[in-house]
Design an enzyme around this catalytic site. Structure first.
Site, PDB file in Angstrom:
ATOM      1  N   ARG A  18       0.276  12.471  -8.658  1.00 22.15           N
ATOM      2  CA  ARG A  18       0.863  11.156  -8.394  1.00 22.15           C
ATOM      3  C   ARG A  18       2.317  11.093  -8.853  1.00 22.15           C
ATOM      4  NH1 ARG A  18      -3.413   7.630  -7.047  1.00 22.15           N
ATOM      5  NH2 ARG A  18      -5.351   7.932  -8.176  1.00 22.15           N
ATOM      6  N   ASP A  45      -4.773   4.544   6.151  1.00 17.38           N
ATOM      7  CA  ASP A  45      -5.409   5.670   6.820  1.00 17.38           C
ATOM      8  C   ASP A  45      -6.415   5.089   7.839  1.00 17.38           C
ATOM      9  OD1 ASP A  45      -6.806   8.094   7.250  1.00 17.38           O
ATOM     10  OD2 ASP A  45      -6.544   8.749   5.207  1.00 17.38           O
ATOM     11  N   PHE A 102      -3.160  15.830   4.707  1.00 19.24           N
ATOM     12  CA  PHE A 102      -3.507  15.246   3.407  1.00 19.24           C
ATOM     13  C   PHE A 102      -2.298  15.388   2.496  1.00 19.24           C
ATOM     14  CE2 PHE A 102      -5.110  15.046  -0.862  1.00 19.24           C
ATOM     15  CZ  PHE A 102      -5.906  13.918  -0.784  1.00 19.24           C
ATOM     16  N   GLU A 123       0.845  -1.211   0.000  1.00 22.07           N
ATOM     17  CA  GLU A 123       0.000   0.000   0.000  1.00 22.07           C
ATOM     18  C   GLU A 123       0.870   1.247   0.000  1.00 22.07           C
ATOM     19  OE1 GLU A 123      -2.646   1.196  -0.568  1.00 22.07           O
ATOM     20  OE2 GLU A 123      -4.372   0.333   0.426  1.00 22.07           O
ATOM     21  N   ASP A 124       0.332   2.319  -0.562  1.00 19.67           N
ATOM     22  CA  ASP A 124       1.016   3.606  -0.436  1.00 19.67           C
ATOM     23  C   ASP A 124       0.728   4.221   0.925  1.00 19.67           C
ATOM     24  OD1 ASP A 124      -1.617   3.784  -1.319  1.00 19.67           O
ATOM     25  OD2 ASP A 124      -1.327   5.709  -2.286  1.00 19.67           O
TER      26      ASP A 124
HETATM   27  C1  PRP Z   1      -5.979   5.357  -0.786  1.00 23.58           C
HETATM   28  C2  PRP Z   1      -4.735   4.506  -0.564  1.00 23.58           C
HETATM   29  C3  PRP Z   1      -5.272   3.299   0.123  1.00 23.58           C
HETATM   30  C4  PRP Z   1      -6.480   3.820   0.871  1.00 23.58           C
HETATM   31  C5  PRP Z   1      -6.142   3.975   2.313  1.00 23.58           C
HETATM   32  O1  PRP Z   1      -6.565   4.951  -1.964  1.00 23.58           O
HETATM   33  O2  PRP Z   1      -4.099   4.196  -1.759  1.00 23.58           O
HETATM   34  O3  PRP Z   1      -5.639   2.282  -0.780  1.00 23.58           O
HETATM   35  O4  PRP Z   1      -6.815   5.087   0.316  1.00 23.58           O
HETATM   36  O5  PRP Z   1      -7.227   4.461   3.046  1.00 23.58           O
HETATM   37  P1  PRP Z   1      -7.952   3.638   4.172  1.00 23.58           P
HETATM   38  O6  PRP Z   1      -6.890   3.061   5.076  1.00 23.58           O
HETATM   39  O7  PRP Z   1      -8.786   4.698   4.855  1.00 23.58           O
HETATM   40  O8  PRP Z   1      -8.788   2.577   3.536  1.00 23.58           O
HETATM   41  P2  PRP Z   1      -7.678   5.784  -2.727  1.00 23.58           P
HETATM   42  O9  PRP Z   1      -9.013   5.219  -2.394  1.00 23.58           O
HETATM   43  O10 PRP Z   1      -7.458   7.236  -2.483  1.00 23.58           O
HETATM   44  O11 PRP Z   1      -7.432   5.433  -4.237  1.00 23.58           O
HETATM   45  P3  PRP Z   1      -6.126   5.589  -5.142  1.00 23.58           P
HETATM   46  O12 PRP Z   1      -5.101   4.627  -4.607  1.00 23.58           O
HETATM   47  O13 PRP Z   1      -6.621   5.227  -6.501  1.00 23.58           O
HETATM   48  O14 PRP Z   1      -5.660   7.020  -5.048  1.00 23.58           O
END
Ligand code: PRP
Length: 185
Positions: free
Chosen positions: A167, A105, A154, A101-102
């Protein structure tokens, strides 16, 4: 002036800091999976930059696959729902799976996908995330490898977006408030 300068309030992780930490994570992971092949599972879209850098530093054989989920959309807060838009292409039964994961949250995305993978009876499932915001956690999830713990800002860059932009920045940064208004569409 670089194209991003008018939008960025502060760089919180430089390209060099990220590269050094990714190298350390790859070393730990390579040491922990000495005799086994890994399946790296990226969660689209944000993780693809981190995954690409991490996998090239691993000294173990690996396969790569991706989940795509919908949760945040272009908004900044979680909808609370995690729906799978693209499932894995590879079978993971009996395999050692490392979710990549990046950012973690609330923990909802990774918690849901770990359960999905566990149902397929892999040999093991672990989670590696570049960034963790513990302050925002809603679900308890075990994070086995964490690049950086960050405050509740953020952030964009190194795969992370705001309205699908930023990105491609090679660093992780906080956006200016007015950039959020400008790029909301
Ligand atoms: C972001 C990130 C994780 C997720 C984390 O993805 O890449 O997958 O949110 O949040 P959480 O712990 O509250 O679930 P996002 O839905 O923004 O999509 P993206 O990766 O396409 O930007």
């Amino acid at each position: 002036m670089a194209y991003w300068e008018q939008d960025i309030a502060e760089i919180i992780l430089t390209e060099e800091q990220i590269a050094q930490r990714v190298g350390q994570l790859a070393e730990h992971i390579s040491a922990d999976y000495q005799d086994c092949e890994l399946v790296l599972v990226g969660i689209l879209t944000g993780s693809f930059v981190f995954l690409a850098d991490l996998m090239r530093q691993l000294t173990r054989r690996c396969q790569v696959d991706f989940f795509d989920v919908s949760s945040y959309g272009d908004d900044m807060t979680s909808s609370g729902e995690v729906a799978i838009l693209k499932d894995l292409s590879l079978p993971v039964t009996g395999k050692h799976v490392l979710m990549v994961e990046d950012i973690v949250d609330s923990g909802r995305t990774v918690a849901k996908l770990v359960e999905v993978v566990k149902d397929r009876q892999p040999a093991s499932v672990k989670v590696c995330t570049l960034l963790s915001k513990t302050a925002r956690r809603e679900l308890a999830v075990e994070l086995n490898y964490i690049g950086f713990e960050i405050p509740d800002y953020f952030v964009v860059g190194y795969g992370l977006d705001y309205a699908q932009r930023f990105r491609s920045l090679p660093f992780v940064a906080v956006l200016k408030d007015d950039a959020m208004l400008t790029h909301r569409e």
